[in-house]
Write a protein that holds these residues in place. Structure first.
Motif: not given
Length: 74
Positions: A44-61
């Motif tokens: 969470k960056l201020g009001s923006a939500v962002r996803f780290r690609l490394s977290d996305v890949v780990a979540f998928e795995e």
């Protein structure tokens, strides 16, 4: 080389729209999963939500299955 000079592509930040497109889901689905606490980790960056690609890949795995009888991890 100092770490500030290194840009690791796995630490690239994705927007909610980019992740929704990657997974072929709606942004509302991602929002609902965040509310329930069962979605991919996010930043969470201020009001923006962002996803780290490394977290996305780990979540998928972590959610990779070979059979419908396998129990889900999240």
């Amino acid at each position: 080389m100092p770490s500030s000079d290194v840009h690791d592509s796995t630490d690239r930040l994705l927007t909610q729209r980019q992740l929704a497109d990657r997974w072929s889901v709606s942004t509302k689905k991602l929002e609902a999963d965040r509310l329930k606490g069962c979605g991919c980790p996010y930043v969470k960056l201020g009001s923006a939500v962002r996803f780290r690609l490394s977290d996305v890949v780990a979540f998928e795995e972590a959610n990779l299955r070979r059979s419908t009888s396998e129990k889900g991890g999240r």
